[in-house]
Every structure is written in C-alpha cells, then in structure tokens.
Write a protein that holds these residues in place. Sequence first.
Motif, short mmCIF file in Angstrom:
data_model
loop_
_atom_site.label_atom_id
_atom_site.label_comp_id
_atom_site.label_asym_id
_atom_site.label_seq_id
_atom_site.Cartn_x
_atom_site.Cartn_y
_atom_site.Cartn_z
N ASP A 101 8.62 7.42 27.77
CA ASP A 101 8.67 8.76 27.18
C ASP A 101 8.79 8.75 25.66
N ALA A 102 8.45 7.63 25.00
CA ALA A 102 8.51 7.60 23.54
C ALA A 102 7.37 8.42 22.96
N HIS A 103 7.64 9.16 21.89
CA HIS A 103 6.62 9.97 21.21
C HIS A 103 6.20 9.31 19.92
N PHE A 104 4.93 9.43 19.61
CA PHE A 104 4.38 8.76 18.43
C PHE A 104 4.52 9.64 17.19
N SER A 105 4.99 9.00 16.13
CA SER A 105 5.13 9.71 14.86
C SER A 105 4.07 9.22 13.89
N PRO A 106 3.39 10.11 13.17
CA PRO A 106 2.38 9.69 12.18
C PRO A 106 2.94 8.73 11.14
N SER A 107 4.26 8.76 10.90
CA SER A 107 4.85 7.87 9.90
C SER A 107 4.69 6.40 10.27
N ASN A 149 -6.11 14.20 10.04
CA ASN A 149 -6.22 14.65 8.64
C ASN A 149 -5.92 13.51 7.67
N LEU A 150 -4.89 12.70 7.97
CA LEU A 150 -4.52 11.60 7.08
C LEU A 150 -5.68 10.62 6.91
N PHE A 151 -6.36 10.29 7.98
CA PHE A 151 -7.43 9.29 7.88
C PHE A 151 -8.73 9.89 7.33
N LYS A 152 -8.98 11.14 7.62
CA LYS A 152 -10.18 11.77 7.05
C LYS A 152 -10.05 11.95 5.55
N GLU A 153 -8.81 12.14 5.08
CA GLU A 153 -8.59 12.28 3.63
C GLU A 153 -8.92 11.00 2.87
N ILE A 154 -8.84 9.84 3.54
CA ILE A 154 -9.17 8.59 2.84
C ILE A 154 -10.60 8.15 3.11
N GLY A 155 -11.41 9.01 3.76
CA GLY A 155 -12.83 8.75 3.90
C GLY A 155 -13.31 8.33 5.27
N VAL A 156 -12.44 8.30 6.28
CA VAL A 156 -12.87 7.95 7.64
C VAL A 156 -13.66 9.13 8.20
N ARG A 157 -14.87 8.86 8.70
CA ARG A 157 -15.73 9.93 9.19
C ARG A 157 -15.25 10.49 10.53
N LEU A 186 1.68 2.03 6.76
CA LEU A 186 1.12 0.77 6.26
C LEU A 186 -0.36 0.64 6.58
N GLU A 187 -0.77 1.16 7.76
CA GLU A 187 -2.18 1.05 8.16
C GLU A 187 -3.10 1.88 7.27
N LEU A 188 -2.59 2.99 6.73
CA LEU A 188 -3.42 3.85 5.89
C LEU A 188 -3.98 3.09 4.69
N ASP A 189 -3.14 2.32 4.00
CA ASP A 189 -3.61 1.56 2.84
C ASP A 189 -4.65 0.52 3.24
N LYS A 190 -4.42 -0.14 4.38
CA LYS A 190 -5.37 -1.16 4.83
C LYS A 190 -6.72 -0.54 5.19
N VAL A 191 -6.67 0.59 5.92
CA VAL A 191 -7.91 1.25 6.33
C VAL A 191 -8.67 1.77 5.12
N LYS A 192 -7.93 2.29 4.14
CA LYS A 192 -8.58 2.81 2.93
C LYS A 192 -9.40 1.72 2.25
N LYS A 193 -8.84 0.51 2.20
CA LYS A 193 -9.55 -0.61 1.58
C LYS A 193 -10.83 -0.91 2.35
N HIS A 194 -10.77 -0.88 3.69
CA HIS A 194 -11.96 -1.14 4.51
C HIS A 194 -13.00 -0.04 4.33
#
Length: 694
Positions: free
Chosen positions: A15-21, A60-68, A25-33
Amino acid sequence: MSPTILQFKHSSAADAHFSPSKLKLELDKVKKHVLEGRCEVYVLMTNFKVTGDSASEIQNLFKEIGVREVIIMGYEALCEILTEQKTLRSMVPRLYGLGDLSEILDERHYAQAEEILALMHDHLARLVPVRAHRAAAKALRNQRFALLIGKPGSGKTSIAASLAIGAMDLCDARPVMLSRIDDLHERWNPRDPNQLFWLDDGFGVTQYDSTTAEAWNRAASQIAAAIRGGARFIVTSRDYVYAAARRDLKISAFPLLEETRVVIEVESFSPEEREQILYNHLRLGNQQNEVLMSMSPIDLEEVAADASFLPEIARRLGEPLFTQGLRVSKLDSLLDFFRKPTAFLLEVLTNLDVASQAALGLVHLHSNHLPSPYVATDDDKEFLQRLGVSLGAVLRALPTLEGSFLRLTSVAGERWWKFQHPTFTDVYQGWIEKEPELLAEYIGSARLDDLIRTITCGNVGIKGAVVVPTSLWENVSARLIKIQSSSKLPRITVAWNDAVFQFIAKRCDREFLRLLINRKQTLVEEAFTIESSISGYTSKRLLARVLLDEGFAGDSDRVRLVESLTRKVVEEMGGSFFADEEWLGFFTEAELNELDRRVLEVLSDLDDWVRDELQDPEFGLAFADESVAGYESRYSGNLHVLEARRRIEEFTDYEPDVNSDAWEDEGLATMSAPSQAADLNRSIFEDLTFSRVG
C-alpha cells in the motif's frame, strides 16, 4: 522505435504511494539524455500506488525538460495487465504463489487450485522459470504430455505445480492428482476433455518401484485414449529412477515417454537464474537478518555458480535449523553445505532432540502422511516407547519442525504432516539403517506396502534402498507370512498382493528366498496360480521365472501355469498377456501353436465381449483396452481384432475442448524467460537484508 528510457521503482511495503519527489535525481539524468537525443519517451514502472494527481505532476515534470511522451504504470496498471495476460503470468509462476490467487483465477478454478497451492505455495513464490520450464510447457501444449526428469532437489515438482496452475488459468484444465498411474482407470472421465492428470514421482519416490513400470505398460493405451479425448498429463521422476524404469517400460507402446521427456539440468542454468534462485530462497526463507548480513555477496555468487548447486539445497540455506553451526561467513563452509548435503542433513538429524527425531519417525511410519490432529496407534506407542519419548513431547515437537523438515498440509478439510522434500525420506532411511533398534521397529511397525518398497533383503543393487542385515531377515519374513516372530513384533495381518510378490522377485537375494520358502511352503504354488485378471499378475510372472531359474520350481509348475493362461485367453477373452513376451516365454513352441489354434477359433466373439465390457463404467474400458491391445500384439491383422479396436475408439473419441489451444493462441511458443538487465557493478545479493518479506 523512438529513443526510450525505462525507469523501475520498487517497494517492499504494501500500500505504499509514490511521490514525485522520488524522481528528483532521475530528472537531471533524463534531461541530459534528452539534450543528447537519446530520450523521447520515458516509461515509469512501479509497484507503488500512483494517484491521478501524482501521475499528472510526474508527466508535467518530464515534459518540461523536453520528453515528448510520458507513460506511467503503477500498481493498478500492472495488476490490470496481469489479469488480462494469461500467458504472461503462466510463464512467471511466482505470481501464482504471491498474494491472493482468487484475484486471478475464477472461483471454480481457485477451488481446484487450492490443493496444489496448499502443497506448493511457497515453492511457486520462489520459482525462477528456466529453459526446462518452457520446454515442458511446450510439450504439454503440443502433445498434452510432459515428463519432467531431474536430480533430487532440482525443482521438478515446483515446475509441475506451475504448469498445472498455468494450464487451469489458460485453458480451463481441471487438475486431478494421481498417486500411481493405476489410479487413472478410476479417475479418467472420457466425457470430460479438460482433465489434467498430475503424477509426482511416477516410477517410485526415492527408488525405482518395478510395479510402476508394469502399471505404465498396462495403462499405455488408456493414456493414449485419454489424450485423444483432450486430457493432459504432467509426470515427474528422479533421473536415476526413470533410468531404472526405462529398462522395463515398453516405450514403443507409448512413445510420448521419450518424445516429451524434459530433463532439468541444473548445470545448464544461467548464472543469473542460479543467483535468482538462491536470492529468492534466502529472501523468502526464515533466516535471521544478522546471518544474511554475514554472508558475502561474492561468496554467494560463487556458491550459485558451483557445480553442486541445487534449488532444494538453496532452500535449506534459508532455514535456520539446517545452518546451526555453519560458518556462513566462510566460502569453504558454504560450498561444503552444497557439496555434502546428505552429511549435513544426517548431522542435523542426529543432533535433533529425541522428541523431534520421534516426530520425523512417525511421519515416515505413516507413509509421509501423518494425520493432524494426531492420535497414536498401538504400533506408534511401541515405537515411541523404544525411543523413550512421551506422546506429549512429540506433539510439541511437530510444529517446531514446520517449514524446515515438515510441512502441514490442509486440503478439503483434511490436514496432515509430510516431509518438506522427498530427499528427507532418503536421509531418514539412511539414518535408521545405521540404528538397529529403530530398523527393527520400522520392520515391525511400518505399513507392509511401504516396507517392501523401501528395503531389500540382501544387496541386490537398488539405489536408495535400506539393506536389511541377515540378523533381521526373520523379522521381515514374519511380516510377509503373517506369523509371530521371536523378536516379539506385533502380529500384522496383511493379504498377499502384487507388491509382495514383486518384492520377493526383485528385492531379495537367493538366500532370503530359500529362507522364505522354508517358512512358507505354499509360496511356489501361489506364484504359479492365476485366478483372475492376468494383467494383475505381472509380479507372479516375475517370481515364477525366478523360482524356475533358481531351481525352486519344476516343469510341473510351469505346465500348470501354461494351462491357466490358455484357459484365461480362450474362455474369458483375457488376452492382455499376449503383449508381454515374458508370459509367452513359459510356453514351449508346441504349446504356443496349440494356443494360437484355440484362440483363433473364438476371436469372432471378441467384438461382442468388448461391447459388453464397455457397459461397466468403472473398469470396463480398462479391461477391454488391455485385452484388445494384447490380441493386437499377436494377431494385428485379424479382422475381429480390428473391429474390437474400432469399437473402443468410437467409445473414447470425443472432441477436445475449444479452449485446448489457448496456449498456442496467446503465443506461448514464442515467449522467452523473464529476465532482468545485468548490472555489472552490483550483486543481486547486496540488498538481500533490505528487502526481506515479513
């Protein structure tokens, strides 16, 4: 395909819920890719529960860094996929062993699966699909028969259980567990094309039981008829047991035994499969965290790669009872645990308290089926008295052995204790063989059919058998001929049967045979007497041949047997013995010619006899099929025999269930084993203590 990044996030907490936080760390890595043109699609797969608001924020977080495109698959989405994709879950059998199976199977199938799960739930949760699993699934799909062969402890039964539940899930199969192949004539319903017969240790549990080969030879045509009608079969056997049985099996009568044979070769498991098996057993076992933490990941990788590695030994490493005194922080000690499993088990057994030893002895005496709640019989009380232990102490010991040596099984309102694994039977028998007092008690108290399948009188070369010393031969003969022996064994009254004659013929040397004949003067006469169905007298044929060859019987006995066989086939249409050349070996050439002449005079009655036999819903088909198969082997072109065979085929010719090809339709043949990407810088065992369940 667009450049894609797959992200996996796992939680051991229900029953654990996922938090965007968690993705900071992944956001910076994905942005580079993204900037380097290596990411247009981002896929997040997690067993966390993901709310709608959290999903929107992540997108929204990932689309803001350019993920289609952003795809999020949380707990609910994964459950939906597993619910819809039957083929996927059939090839990941641990899904059947985790959680509530009723969420996957409908109510009817869940009830049918309950017996299998009661026996195999933990094993399914730990099972790792390997090549043998996929090969067996293919054999079951294409030929409706799978024979799993492997070393003790290689995972045969676990694979069989996963195949059974997968077949129920995929194609509405209805499982029927057989104790012996002889049970088929009672359990097969020609009008039910969806039956799935599961037979564990089909040719003997820990050693070859020669009565099973004869039963398979008799049942071959009935198995073929059941398969034509839509039934499926899953059979397992130890490798050395099947090798011994193969000498006596008529493979030509049932070639599927060879065509569908799947050998579980642990040595062919990939390094990743071995490590995953070991990881699962340690993670889902009862070993203490401090013990796990003292195991080096590098050492565990070496253990998994060792030639001695077996899934069952890996399970024992996860149970504290088996590792007491084991220096788990030392590689040499861990390797010895796998390389010398019998020695380790014998040491554990020897060091158990006497109440625990007695509890295991009672399970063994009760044929691996000790009722719960347990009520001691008179024989049990004498056994406990010999060990000097009270009934109360044994009752307290039983639950302490659960999960390690024993398993408490509950099916359809019945509960019983059984050994956790068949190899424990091997070890226990090896132990009592070295304990004369216990062996004498076992000879006196064990069920006769169990006794004669586990001992030999004289070393006749049967692997895994308990060789009874000559000092206890009188005890054995007392059991066999129902007399009171000088060792004050209880008087046990058991009718002579097929298994007893098989024992005397196959598991006793000449000197014991001489002793037994001296004690039972009518033995020779009984061995050469045929009174009913010939197919049930294969063991008498074996014993009669031994008695003739050893000089304990004469030609007058042989002639009496020949006359009995002739009457059976001429007067009662009992032609099944024609399929066995060994029976014909009792006839001289002149006697065979006379037999053929008399049989051909009455074969015109065969079709009518078959028609009448088929009116018996319980045994008619089996008897008719056996007899016609015998006539076919000697008079294959005879028109009357052909007519009789056509009548049987018409009786058993039913269209298979429309769902019988569900596996093929869902593409099982092209599926490969689930795998995880290798991380060369990290061992799977590094997070062993951080992901413990429970």
